[in-house]
Design an enzyme around this catalytic site. Structure first.
Site, PDB file in Angstrom:
ATOM      1  N   ASP A   1      37.306  41.928  46.274  1.00 20.65           N
ATOM      2  CA  ASP A   1      36.133  42.519  46.928  1.00 20.65           C
ATOM      3  C   ASP A   1      36.153  42.361  48.447  1.00 20.65           C
ATOM      4  O   ASP A   1      35.268  42.875  49.131  1.00 20.65           O
ATOM      5  CB  ASP A   1      34.835  41.891  46.378  1.00 20.65           C
TER       6      ASP A   1
ATOM      7  N   CYS B   1      35.850  54.383  36.271  1.00 20.87           N
ATOM      8  CA  CYS B   1      35.251  53.905  37.509  1.00 20.87           C
ATOM      9  C   CYS B   1      36.216  54.247  38.632  1.00 20.87           C
ATOM     10  O   CYS B   1      37.422  54.321  38.413  1.00 20.87           O
ATOM     11  CB  CYS B   1      35.053  52.407  37.364  1.00 20.87           C
TER      12      CYS B   1
ATOM     13  N   ARG C   1      39.021  49.767  34.126  1.00 19.43           N
ATOM     14  CA  ARG C   1      38.044  48.729  33.814  1.00 19.43           C
ATOM     15  C   ARG C   1      37.561  48.746  32.366  1.00 19.43           C
ATOM     16  O   ARG C   1      36.378  48.966  32.081  1.00 19.43           O
ATOM     17  CB  ARG C   1      36.867  48.819  34.791  1.00 19.43           C
TER      18      ARG C   1
ATOM     19  N   LYS D   1      24.542  39.776  44.737  1.00 14.35           N
ATOM     20  CA  LYS D   1      24.411  40.844  43.738  1.00 14.35           C
ATOM     21  C   LYS D   1      25.085  40.457  42.429  1.00 14.35           C
ATOM     22  O   LYS D   1      24.496  40.596  41.350  1.00 14.35           O
ATOM     23  CB  LYS D   1      25.054  42.124  44.303  1.00 14.35           C
ATOM     24  N   ASN D   2      26.336  39.968  42.522  1.00 13.45           N
ATOM     25  CA  ASN D   2      27.099  39.738  41.289  1.00 13.45           C
ATOM     26  C   ASN D   2      26.688  38.460  40.545  1.00 13.45           C
ATOM     27  O   ASN D   2      27.202  38.192  39.468  1.00 13.45           O
ATOM     28  CB  ASN D   2      28.604  39.749  41.574  1.00 13.45           C
TER      29      ASN D   2
ATOM     30  N   ARG E   1      24.450  50.096  47.190  1.00  8.12           N
ATOM     31  CA  ARG E   1      24.536  49.352  45.926  1.00  8.12           C
ATOM     32  C   ARG E   1      24.754  47.860  46.186  1.00  8.12           C
ATOM     33  O   ARG E   1      24.453  47.041  45.320  1.00  8.12           O
ATOM     34  CB  ARG E   1      25.710  49.861  45.083  1.00  8.12           C
TER      35      ARG E   1
HETATM   36  N1  EPU Z   1      39.859  43.813  32.349  1.00  7.92           N
HETATM   37  C1  EPU Z   1      40.384  44.280  31.157  1.00  7.92           C
HETATM   38  N2  EPU Z   1      39.614  44.167  30.024  1.00  7.92           N
HETATM   39  C2  EPU Z   1      38.373  43.634  30.045  1.00  7.92           C
HETATM   40  C3  EPU Z   1      37.841  43.175  31.251  1.00  7.92           C
HETATM   41  C4  EPU Z   1      38.617  43.266  32.410  1.00  7.92           C
HETATM   42  O1  EPU Z   1      41.516  44.775  31.108  1.00  7.92           O
HETATM   43  O2  EPU Z   1      37.736  43.589  28.981  1.00  7.92           O
HETATM   44  C5  EPU Z   1      40.678  43.887  33.583  1.00  7.92           C
HETATM   45  C6  EPU Z   1      40.066  44.840  34.617  1.00  7.92           C
HETATM   46  O3  EPU Z   1      40.399  46.177  34.381  1.00  7.92           O
HETATM   47  C7  EPU Z   1      40.644  44.278  35.894  1.00  7.92           C
HETATM   48  C8  EPU Z   1      40.690  42.766  35.635  1.00  7.92           C
HETATM   49  O4  EPU Z   1      40.642  42.632  34.217  1.00  7.92           O
HETATM   50  O5  EPU Z   1      41.941  44.750  36.083  1.00  7.92           O
HETATM   51  C9  EPU Z   1      39.569  41.967  36.232  1.00  7.92           C
HETATM   52  O6  EPU Z   1      38.329  42.625  36.028  1.00  7.92           O
HETATM   53  P1  EPU Z   1      36.955  41.851  35.846  1.00  7.92           P
HETATM   54  O7  EPU Z   1      36.507  42.020  34.432  1.00  7.92           O
HETATM   55  O8  EPU Z   1      37.072  40.480  36.354  1.00  7.92           O
HETATM   56  O9  EPU Z   1      35.977  42.700  36.768  1.00  7.92           O
HETATM   57  P2  EPU Z   1      34.462  42.942  36.489  1.00  7.92           P
HETATM   58  O10 EPU Z   1      33.885  41.788  35.789  1.00  7.92           O
HETATM   59  O11 EPU Z   1      34.265  44.282  35.898  1.00  7.92           O
HETATM   60  C10 EPU Z   1      33.554  41.801  38.660  1.00  7.92           C
HETATM   61  C11 EPU Z   1      32.701  42.199  39.820  1.00  7.92           C
HETATM   62  C12 EPU Z   1      33.489  43.145  40.716  1.00  7.92           C
HETATM   63  C13 EPU Z   1      34.760  42.412  41.181  1.00  7.92           C
HETATM   64  C14 EPU Z   1      35.561  41.931  39.974  1.00  7.92           C
HETATM   65  C15 EPU Z   1      36.769  41.098  40.344  1.00  7.92           C
HETATM   66  C16 EPU Z   1      30.472  42.088  38.910  1.00  7.92           C
HETATM   67  C17 EPU Z   1      29.244  42.813  38.461  1.00  7.92           C
HETATM   68  N3  EPU Z   1      31.491  42.849  39.325  1.00  7.92           N
HETATM   69  O12 EPU Z   1      33.881  43.002  37.969  1.00  7.92           O
HETATM   70  O13 EPU Z   1      32.675  43.428  41.840  1.00  7.92           O
HETATM   71  O14 EPU Z   1      35.554  43.287  41.943  1.00  7.92           O
HETATM   72  O15 EPU Z   1      34.718  41.134  39.117  1.00  7.92           O
HETATM   73  O16 EPU Z   1      36.400  40.008  41.088  1.00  7.92           O
HETATM   74  O17 EPU Z   1      30.517  40.871  38.910  1.00  7.92           O
HETATM   75  C18 EPU Z   1      31.914  44.701  43.683  1.00  7.92           C
HETATM   76  O18 EPU Z   1      30.993  43.880  43.809  1.00  7.92           O
HETATM   77  O19 EPU Z   1      32.201  45.560  44.555  1.00  7.92           O
HETATM   78  C19 EPU Z   1      32.734  44.669  42.467  1.00  7.92           C
HETATM   79  C20 EPU Z   1      33.475  45.698  42.060  1.00  7.92           C
END
Ligand code: EPU
Length: 426
Positions: A310, A116, A121, A22-23, A402
């Site tokens: 995850d 969320c 996030r 998915k990701n 999802r």
């Molecule tokens: N963060 C910030 N600012 C930003 C971006 C991130 O403060 O601009 C913080 C977040 O709040 C968090 C940390 O950085 O504390 C890491 O977040 P990240 O951005 O890596 O998460 P994401 O990209 O929103 C993806 C996956 C998630 C997975 C996380 C961590 C996708 C679509 N989603 O989310 O997947 O948990 O990386 O590995 O790739 C899931 O599949 O269940 C899921 C939630």
């Protein structure tokens, strides 16, 4: 609303095949916006998030033919680079259209994703990267509006992320492929899905180097120079890890998870082995066996290659019946222990203190009605149901749909007594 009913106590045996990731599929679907022609994705999982992404692409002017597992994203006609709240609110990852749209069309207006269940996030790092490439960014009435500099083209830059962010790295990486000159991204997330995205971008003609490491270099190419692509999505390492935990949930479990890859799952495998789970390479995947009692083991979630956030809920679930005590820390998201109160209702002994769960193994879990709160938490409750006596009903399983394709059929194929209950109480 659907629920999943689980009757516990039976070890899982047999083979299960994991679906496409998915990701990885999410950013790759969004990357089709960088090129104008028709692209084809294979091995796309049949999930609600894929349908949401297809609806978003269609809204933007790129109709998607969904003949699962093959998605064909049609050529660009009258692309309108605006993603409305109604679509973005259904899935945070919709923000991944921001980078490709502003890079290809010089402007993008995308609804802010909002809060969320698992944490705040924010997307400040996505915006910081685009700003460094010359974007003028305004936030207006819940929308973020990005304008490329005069001439409509982004400019290569050196960008250091404050923390490794998966979708932040992906968004800025996609934008950089069409920027003028060279972009260097520092402190990038290193997840395998980012490497997979970079493989696709390079297939399109982009010049990306270093994906999967902390520093990614991108030599921008002319807008219009990226070609459409045909690509089969990598297997889903989190779905694989979930079935690996399920296989170890009950003594006697012996499952081959087809498509699971050691290199994507090292931290999980090490931790499961420390808990006493037997894990070996098998033809086409990974074999997981549970022969005796499990031992409690401390672990802490970290950015890749550390232990994946995850997988925290699913491993925590199987440790509920392990011998001893352990501490489990969540360092990525601030609110990712929502499965814990539900597991406690099933008889688990877990105390939460800030970002750490203190778990003492118990002898027995009891079937109960429990509530799914997010995708991975829901999966952990199904696993707990496999370990509990009597019957467990996991409600609000739209969260599970999802991220897990045909979850009840896959569990049934392993001999589990799992069924979907249509129209159950919310
Ligand atoms: N963060 C910030 N600012 C930003 C971006 C991130 O403060 O601009 C913080 C977040 O709040 C968090 C940390 O950085 O504390 C890491 O977040 P990240 O951005 O890596 O998460 P994401 O990209 O929103 C993806 C996956 C998630 C997975 C996380 C961590 C996708 C679509 N989603 O989310 O997947 O948990 O990386 O590995 O790739 C899931 O599949 O269940 C899921 C939630």
């Amino acid at each position: 609303m659907d629920a999943i009913r689980v009757r516990g106590g039976k070890p899982l045996t047999g083979r299960v095949r994991v679906s496409g990731a998915k990701n990885a599929a999410l950013p790759i679907l969004c990357s089709t916006l960088l090129s104008d022609g028709e692209s084809r994705l294979r091995n796309v999982p049949k999930l609600r998030d894929m349908v949401t992404t297809a609806a978003l692409l269609k809204f933007l002017g790129r109709p998607v033919d969904m003949d699962a597992p093959i998605f064909t994203v049609g050529a660009a006609t009258n692309v309108k680079p605006e993603a409305p709240y109604e679509l973005v609110k259904q899935m945070r990852a919709s923000v991944l259209v921001l980078g490709p749209l502003v890079a290809r069309y010089g402007r993008a207006k995308v609804s802010l994703p909002g809060g969320c269940a698992i944490g705040a996030r924010p997307i400040d790092q996505h915006l910081k990267g685009l700003e460094a490439m010359g974007c003028k960014i305004e936030v207006e009435k819940g929308y973020v509006i990005c304008e490329a500099p005069a001439g409509g083209r982004l400019i290569g830059a050196e960008i250091r992320f404050d923390m490794p962010t998966v979708t932040g790295t992906e968004n800025v990486l996609m934008a950089a492929t069409l920027a003028k000159g060279r972009t260097t991204l520092v402190n990038c997330a290193k997840e395998p899905e980012i490497e997979e995205l970079a493989r696709v971008l390079n297939k399109m003609g982009a010049r990306v180097d270093g994906a999967g490491t902390e520093v990614i270099h991108v030599q921008g190419v002319e807008p219009g120079a990226l070609e459409p692509f045909d690509h089969a999505i990598m297997p889903d390492r989190i779905e694989a890890g979930t079935y690996m935990c399920a296989a170890a949930a009950v003594e006697g479990g012996d499952v081959i998870v087809e498509g699971a890859r050691f290199e994507d799952l090292e931290a999980l495998i090490r931790t499961m082995q420390s808990a006493g789970v037997l894990i070996d390479a098998a033809d086409g995947g990974i074999r997981v066996r549970r022969q005796g009692p499990l031992r409690c083991v401390d672990f802490s979630t970290e950015p890749h290659p550390g232990f994946p956030t995850d997988m925290q809920a699913q491993l925590l679930a199987i440790l509920c019946l392990a011998e001893g005590e352990c501490h489990i820390s969540e360092t990525i998201f601030e609110n990712r222990f929502m499965h814990v109160p539900e597991l406690v209702r099933m008889g688990a002994n877990i105390t939460l203190k800030g970002h750490t769960a203190h778990l003492k193994g118990v002898k027995q879990l009891y079937g109960a009605s429990v509530m799914a709160t997010d995708l991975r938490a829901s999966a952990s409750l199904v696993i707990a149901g496999l370990m509990a006596d009597d019957e467990t009903e996991v409600r609000r399983v739209y969260h599970i749909d999802r991220g897990y394709e045909m979850i009840e059929q896959k569990f049934q194929g392993l001999g589990a007594d799992v069924a979907r209950v249509r129209g159950a109480e919310a």
